[in-house]
Design an enzyme around this catalytic site. Structure first.
Site, PDB file in Angstrom:
ATOM      1  N   HIS A  86      -8.260 -29.303  19.696  1.00 18.03           N
ATOM      2  CA  HIS A  86      -7.797 -29.123  18.314  1.00 18.03           C
ATOM      3  C   HIS A  86      -8.213 -30.288  17.416  1.00 18.03           C
ATOM      4  O   HIS A  86      -8.161 -30.165  16.198  1.00 18.03           O
ATOM      5  CB  HIS A  86      -6.293 -28.816  18.239  1.00 18.03           C
ATOM      6  N   ASP A 222      -6.684 -28.112  26.228  1.00 16.51           N
ATOM      7  CA  ASP A 222      -6.915 -28.615  24.872  1.00 16.51           C
ATOM      8  C   ASP A 222      -7.790 -29.879  24.881  1.00 16.51           C
ATOM      9  O   ASP A 222      -7.314 -30.981  24.658  1.00 16.51           O
ATOM     10  CB  ASP A 222      -5.561 -28.893  24.200  1.00 16.51           C
ATOM     11  N   SER A 651      -2.849 -37.112  19.201  1.00 12.68           N
ATOM     12  CA  SER A 651      -3.613 -36.021  19.801  1.00 12.68           C
ATOM     13  C   SER A 651      -4.937 -36.550  20.329  1.00 12.68           C
ATOM     14  O   SER A 651      -5.665 -37.221  19.603  1.00 12.68           O
ATOM     15  CB  SER A 651      -3.886 -34.942  18.762  1.00 12.68           C
TER      16      SER A 651
HETATM   17  N1  ARG Z   1       0.833 -29.115  17.919  1.00 13.75           N
HETATM   18  C1  ARG Z   1      -0.361 -29.852  18.229  1.00 13.75           C
HETATM   19  C2  ARG Z   1      -0.376 -31.167  17.508  1.00 13.75           C
HETATM   20  O1  ARG Z   1       0.105 -31.281  16.424  1.00 13.75           O
HETATM   21  C3  ARG Z   1      -1.581 -29.122  17.857  1.00 13.75           C
HETATM   22  C4  ARG Z   1      -1.862 -27.996  18.733  1.00 13.75           C
HETATM   23  C5  ARG Z   1      -3.031 -27.203  18.249  1.00 13.75           C
HETATM   24  N2  ARG Z   1      -2.944 -25.880  18.826  1.00 13.75           N
HETATM   25  C6  ARG Z   1      -2.658 -24.775  18.116  1.00 13.75           C
HETATM   26  N3  ARG Z   1      -2.434 -23.673  18.764  1.00 13.75           N
HETATM   27  N4  ARG Z   1      -2.604 -24.784  16.816  1.00 13.75           N
HETATM   28  O2  ARG Z   1      -0.931 -32.124  17.991  1.00 13.75           O
END
Ligand code: ARG
Length: 776
Positions: A86, A222, A651
């Site tokens: 992501h 991811d 992330s």
């Molecule tokens: N919630 C994650 C973050 O803020 C991002 C995940 C991205 N995946 C998704 N399905 N949108 O780091």
């Protein structure tokens, strides 16, 4: 014998000062003083210098800030960089077309020539950081008028950063910590040639989609890979085919030996923003204004985008990245508002504030300094509340409409044209051309037009009438409140929604054409109104808030002199440490620490785009062909959780074991702790990670990219570990049962001291093992 130890341990736990386990995003340069001893107790085997050292290579040299918004880490001596899927999503999307759909199919460079350059993407590598509090605050004290303080500190912060940049060689900035009480300088090298190396298909990298986002149990791969390049003489450089792979001072070895419950884990990265010192009144504003509006506006926008994405592959690809990032903090806001209610966060903050007030009022000197800070903050928040929606809607609704955002970007050109400075105008037009190209590449006018109509309707209905510009009110009146008609007018008459017309305009721009453009005129009137009627009021209230907040935080630290405080996240490099740990989401339920390929298949649903399992992955699953990445039961671990204290910006951060080896990649937080940016709750807060084994399995077995596997340093538990890569010296393993027992007792003591009421410790060395269980 064991009983005696237990009673001894209990004594220790009663007298030890209470410290919340595993909370905190620590500054790497301070861990030697503040955290190292505690980290060792938890299982760290590295010295503080092996983690952060400005003169010799250390762990920090393997960590980069990725694109300014994520974290990445070097996993080879050849500049190979690992981050989240992501985090690389924008680039993956940008290289995708319906014919070459890397989003759907994944992408793997089988040699360096196939790696894809990314305009605008950069990574920052930390050279050093320094405490410059003394320099910034010299001669400033609590009697210095606030206005003067603000000016002086801002000037000095800039001057210090400028000097440290060595004439632009480094990217530098000074940031404030503890709400304006401390200041640190950061010096980075910025590399602008960062190429896409590999990504799994979205069905792996985004498996579970928005349904699983912010949730555990999870089954997402991811991750994506990039490579950093430098000039042949070893300097940061713009993209060039002459560039060579960057040679990091350190890269992380990858341990595929497996991870166990309670193992030590640290996360190194760039957490973006937390608000742990925010008071209850601020929290209420976030709930009732920020989050609520975000939910309302994004709900509509996402639905409109999705409608068109489902109709056309081209639109699906164009809006994939925008949709994902908008959906991410949409769901975050829902979870945070739910959580604040469930966890009674406002009430908890109010109780803290009461304690603070009592402490401040108990002595004349304290009362003079801190006695009114809460009151002043509350007054500031009351003022902010009146204008806040205007600023939230400006971002979410006005500049949240693509055409208006793009029109707004023409402001600099407009100013240059107005000033009659032909040279400046020419430069502004030239700067805009690549931005225009990028904008239109991912733009669907009919989709945006629908969004415009909805967003303007919300703006009209929800913003106080006396905070709306006259020009907007007149437009609404002219179209009798029919926002579709208003959209027809703007989108048929504005040139900014048409690539050809924009190109023509930029080749020969005139102020008249811009001023007469209805989209530009509209966004301009809203911005001007904001700048003159709203921004000054917000700025005044924010200044008052900043001062009171700074004193409040200073007071809190004085009130609890034994507590080691850590500063709120502010996109600077931090380290958090803790352990691999399960949790109980609700009474009667325990969530396991690990998920496996079994779970991927349990979730499989070919009729739901979020839960498709690619055929090749299914084959590997059916053959249980996990190679050396399987665990001892023959399963493949996909994700696992730790109690590391992280937030957005982390992330892509590496999860690192006690020996300095990569065991996973942090990528999310969990639903039960969506209030985590406001308070850290050790029972609920977890960090969701992709296991290193799943990453390497995908690269090796799924993609067949052995070229990448070959350049990594892969170790398993029984190998000499980090020493192989020349980083850490592994601690001498306990070689007798007595030493094992000692180690177990030491760890149990540490856990009790950290406030745990029941402790289970397992120590293993070859065939020998010791188990210790203590219940309070
Ligand atoms: N919630 C994650 C973050 O803020 C991002 C995940 C991205 N995946 C998704 N399905 N949108 O780091």
């Amino acid at each position: 014998m064991l009983k005696r130890i237990l009673s001894l341990l209990l004594l220790v736990s009663l007298s030890a000062p209470f410290a919340k386990a595993d909370e905190g995003m620590w500054l790497p340069m301070l861990i030697k003083r503040l955290n190292h001893a505690d980290m060792q107790k938890k299982g760290l085997q590295l010295t503080a210098e092996e983690i952060y050292n400005v003169n010799n290579s250390s762990l920090k040299d393997a960590i980069v800030q990725f694109g300014g918004f994520c974290t990445g880490e070097f996993i080879s001596a050849e500049g190979l960089l690992l981050t989240n899927h992501h985090c690389g999503y924008g680039q993956i999307q940008s290289h995708s077309t319906p014919e070459n759909d890397y989003l759907t199919d994944g992408f793997w460079a089988m040699d360096r020539k196939q790696e894809l350059p990314n305009e605008g993407l950069f990574v920052d590598i930390l050279v050093r950081m320094d405490d410059v509090t003394g320099k910034v605050l010299e001669g400033i004290n609590n009697n210095t008028p606030e206005q003067e303080r603000m000016q002086l500190t801002a000037q000095r912060m800039q001057a210090i950063a400028k000097e440290a940049s060595s004439n632009g060689q480094y990217v530098t900035y000074v940031r404030d910590f503890f709400n304006g009480n401390e200041f640190y300088l950061f010096v980075y090298e910025r590399f602008n040639d960062v190429r896409l190396v590999g990504t799994p298909p979205s069905a792996v990298g985004k498996f579970g989609g928005d349904t699983d986002n912010w949730m555990w149990p999870r089954h997402t791969g991811d991750f994506s890979m990039f490579r950093v390049y430098m000039s042949p003489d070893g300097k940061p450089a713009a993209y060039s085919d002459k560039n060579v792979p960057y040679k990091p001072k350190h890269h992380l070895p990858i341990n595929i030996g497996g991870v166990e419950q309670d193992d030590f884990a640290m996360v190194f990265g760039f957490p973006g923003r937390t608000k742990r010192f925010m008071t209850s009144e601020g929290l209420k504003l976030d709930v009732n204004q920020l989050n609520k509006s975000r939910i309302k506006l994004r709900d509509k926008k996402l639905a409109l985008w999705k409608e068109d994405m489902d109709k056309s592959d081209a639109t699906r690809i164009k809006y994939a990245s925008k949709h994902a990032s908008t959906a991410n903090y949409y769901k975050y806001s829902i979870g945070q508002n739910d959580g604040i209610k469930r966890m009674k966060t406002v009430e908890g903050k109010q109780a803290d504030e009461k304690k603070f007030q009592t402490w401040a009022d108990a002595n004349a000197e304290r009362k003079a300094l801190y006695g009114t800070s809460l009151k002043e903050m509350n007054e500031a928040y009351a003022e902010i509340e009146k204008y806040n929606l205007g600023s939230v809607y400006l971002n979410e609704a006005v500049l949240g409409t693509e055409a208006l955002l793009f029109a707004y970007r023409m402001s600099a050109l407009n100013n240059a044209l107005k000033s009659g400075n032909a040279e400046a105008a020419k430069k502004a037009a030239e700067d805009l051309q690549p931005r225009a190209d990028a904008f239109f590449k991912d733009y669907s006018m009919p989709t945006d037009k629908k969004v415009f109509a909805s967003m303007m309707k919300f703006y009209h209905e929800d913003i106080a009438k006396d905070q709306q510009p006259e020009a907007f009110k007149q437009l609404v009146a002219k179209y009798k409140g029919d926002f579709n008609k208003l959209a027809d007018y703007i989108y048929s008459n504005s040139f900014v929604v048409d690539k050809q017309k924009v190109d023509k305009f930029l080749a020969n721009p005139t102020q008249k054409q811009l001023a007469n453009d209805p989209a530009f005129a509209l966004v301009n009137s809203i911005m001007e109104n904001y700048q003159t009627n709203i921004a000054p009021k917000l700025a005044a209230a924010n200044a008052k808030l900043a001062k009171a907040n700074r004193l409040y935080v200073a007071g809190l630290r004085q009130m609890n002199p034994d507590k080691v405080y850590y500063p709120d996240a502010n996109s600077t490099i931090r380290l958090s440490y803790g352990s691999v740990k399960n949790y109980k989401p609700v009474d009667g339920v325990t969530y396991e620490t690990f998920t496996t390929m079994e779970g991927v298949m349990q979730k499989e649903d070919p009729s739901n785009e979020e839960f498709i399992v690619p055929a090749k992955l299914k084959q590997l699953y059916e053959a249980k062909d996990y190679g050396r990445y399987a665990n001892k039961d023959g399963d493949l671990i996909v994700n696992f959780i730790t109690d590391n204290d992280i937030t957005g910006g982390n992330s892509g951060s590496p999860v690192i074991n006690g020996k300095g080896e990569l065991i996973g990649l942090a990528f999310d937080g969990n639903w039960e702790a969506m209030t985590g940016d406001l308070v850290y709750d050790p029972d609920y807060k977890r960090c969701i990670n992709v296991s290193a084994n799943y990453v390497l399995f995908m690269v090796d077995k799924y993609a067949g990219a052995s070229n990448l596997i070959n350049e990594m340093t892969i170790v398993s538990t029984d190998s000499p570990g980090a020493t192989e890569a020349g980083t850490a010296t592994a601690a001498t393993p306990a070689d007798s049962s007595a030493e094992l027992l000692n180690a177990a007792v030491k760890e149990a003591k540490a856990d009790l001291a950290a406030g745990k009421s029941s402790v289970k410790v397992k120590k293993k060395d070859g065939k020998k093992s010791v188990k210790l269980e203590v219940k309070n």
